[in-house]
Design a protein around this motif. Structure first.
Motif, mmCIF file in Angstrom:
data_model
loop_
_atom_site.group_PDB
_atom_site.id
_atom_site.type_symbol
_atom_site.label_atom_id
_atom_site.label_comp_id
_atom_site.label_asym_id
_atom_site.label_seq_id
_atom_site.Cartn_x
_atom_site.Cartn_y
_atom_site.Cartn_z
ATOM 1 N N LEU A 286 -0.064 10.096 -2.932
ATOM 2 C CA LEU A 286 -1.398 10.210 -2.351
ATOM 3 C C LEU A 286 -1.296 10.663 -0.898
ATOM 4 O O LEU A 286 -0.476 10.138 -0.140
ATOM 5 C CB LEU A 286 -2.124 8.865 -2.384
ATOM 6 N N PRO A 287 -2.121 11.608 -0.475
ATOM 7 C CA PRO A 287 -2.217 11.889 0.960
ATOM 8 C C PRO A 287 -2.769 10.650 1.665
ATOM 9 O O PRO A 287 -3.661 9.962 1.139
ATOM 10 C CB PRO A 287 -3.211 13.053 1.044
ATOM 11 N N VAL B 225 0.840 -1.204 0.000
ATOM 12 C CA VAL B 225 0.000 0.000 0.000
ATOM 13 C C VAL B 225 0.871 1.248 0.000
ATOM 14 O O VAL B 225 0.622 2.204 -0.749
ATOM 15 C CB VAL B 225 -0.949 -0.006 1.213
ATOM 16 N N LEU B 226 1.913 1.250 0.842
ATOM 17 C CA LEU B 226 2.780 2.429 0.917
ATOM 18 C C LEU B 226 3.507 2.674 -0.397
ATOM 19 O O LEU B 226 3.757 3.835 -0.769
ATOM 20 C CB LEU B 226 3.774 2.271 2.058
ATOM 21 N N ASP B 227 3.835 1.615 -1.115
ATOM 22 C CA ASP B 227 4.469 1.796 -2.425
ATOM 23 C C ASP B 227 3.522 2.542 -3.374
ATOM 24 O O ASP B 227 3.950 3.416 -4.138
ATOM 25 C CB ASP B 227 4.842 0.437 -3.027
ATOM 26 N N VAL B 228 2.236 2.205 -3.326
ATOM 27 C CA VAL B 228 1.246 2.893 -4.170
ATOM 28 C C VAL B 228 1.079 4.336 -3.709
ATOM 29 O O VAL B 228 1.063 5.271 -4.526
ATOM 30 C CB VAL B 228 -0.107 2.158 -4.130
ATOM 31 N N VAL B 229 0.955 4.539 -2.399
ATOM 32 C CA VAL B 229 0.773 5.881 -1.842
ATOM 33 C C VAL B 229 1.920 6.790 -2.255
ATOM 34 O O VAL B 229 1.718 7.927 -2.704
ATOM 35 C CB VAL B 229 0.644 5.807 -0.309
ATOM 36 N N ARG B 230 3.139 6.280 -2.120
ATOM 37 C CA ARG B 230 4.310 7.099 -2.458
ATOM 38 C C ARG B 230 4.465 7.251 -3.961
ATOM 39 O O ARG B 230 4.833 8.326 -4.446
ATOM 40 C CB ARG B 230 5.552 6.463 -1.835
ATOM 41 N N GLY B 231 4.200 6.175 -4.694
ATOM 42 C CA GLY B 231 4.363 6.242 -6.147
ATOM 43 C C GLY B 231 3.417 7.225 -6.803
ATOM 44 O O GLY B 231 3.783 7.881 -7.787
#
Length: 310
Positions: free
Chosen positions: A210-211, A201-207
């Motif tokens: 996303l807030p 999930v964090l990979d998607v958020v950072r990529g």
């Protein structure tokens, strides 16, 4: 001319930056399940301390939470932005996310909250039977109708979250993600279907930049306790060997710098750019303890040591 709370909110959601008089904390709590005076005192204190966003859900407190927040917002228009979630019924069960049902719940939320538009509207859950494109279309229709300003999702798989980010990339503001996120990583089997912001999930958020609203950022009080605490009669999902070790390290560092373990844990969370920790403070004193985390500047070595012990 000073910017309004909503202008500040949009700026922070867009770039994860900081303002001198405001902060990234989000206020949750037992709205609708506590005396109205308690809710009003806490919301006013949070707003006075530079808070921008209160978080609730159409399903919380058997459907009474939005009403409780709305009672205060009507008397204090524009003092705080509001994030609410749709997708659960009043028992907490998932509902189908068809367009008609979602619009019906959003219209009800608008009435409950007494606002012209919801600042952040989140799907409380996913509906895997529906294509991401369909769910994205519904969100953008809500924006087009003027019902909501920002949209996002909670508790989606990393794959579906990434698809949504792509769908919305050219259609409006960056979507907001909402997952459990704290120094204490829960046992996923004990989260009742809710999702922790794991590596995927964090990979998607950072990529996708996303807030991230990190709910249970204090791990249900894990860092302020000395032992486990059952939740609704179920085992404590944060009572693991790794998390007990992290709590001990927070205590050690708190003694060294003259702070509280739970404040140190929140300072760790704030070191992650773009993360908005959601705090479930029950009192104004607990809000103040949480806000002290802004004044703790942890080094990269301390951030790593608190999590991994090395």
């Amino acid at each position: 001319m000073p910017r309004s709370p909503m202008q500040l909110l949009d700026g922070l959601l867009d770039d994860g930056g900081m303002e001198t008089a405001v902060h990234r904390f989000v206020l949750g709590g037992p709205f609708g399940a506590e005396p109205a005076d308690t809710t009003a005192e806490r919301l006013a204190h949070f707003a006075d301390a530079g808070g921008l966003l209160v978080e609730t859900s159409h399903s919380y407190a058997g459907g009474k939470a939005e009403v409780a927040v709305g009672d205060w917002l009507r008397k204090n228009p524009g003092a705080l932005g509001v994030a609410t979630k749709v997708g659960h019924d009043t028992t907490g069960g998932d509902i189908p996310l068809d367009r008609e049902t979602v619009f019906e719940h959003v219209r009800s939320a608008l009435e409950n909250l007494g606002v012209d538009a919801i600042d952040v509207l989140l799907y409380h859950c996913d509906d895997p039977t529906r294509p991401v494109a369909e769910l994205a279309d519904t969100l953008m229709s809500l924006v087009a109708a003027g019902h909501v300003r920002r949209v996002g999702v909670s508790n989606w798989t990393a794959e579906r979250l990434s698809q949504l980010a792509v769908e919305l990339a050219e259609r409006g503001p960056t979507p907001v993600a909402s997952y459990q996120f704290s120094l204490a990583e829960p046992d996923p089997a004990l989260l009742d279907g809710s999702l922790h912001a794991d590596t995927a999930v964090l990979d998607v958020v950072r990529g996708h930049r996303l807030p991230l609203i990190g709910w249970s950022s204090q791990a249900r009080g894990h860092f302020a306790r000395t032992g486990p605490k059952a939740h609704h009669g179920k085992p404590d999902p944060y009572d693991t060997e790794d998390n007990r070790a992290r709590r001990l390290r927070c205590r050690e560092l708190a003694v060294e710098i003259g702070s509280l373990p739970e404040t140190v844990a929140l300072a760790w969370t704030l070191r992650h750019r773009g993360v908005w920790p959601s705090i479930g403070a029950r009192t104004t004193a607990q809000i103040d303890n949480s806000l002290q985390a802004r004044r703790l500047t942890l080094t990269e070595e301390q951030v790593r040591w608190l999590r991994d012990g090395r």
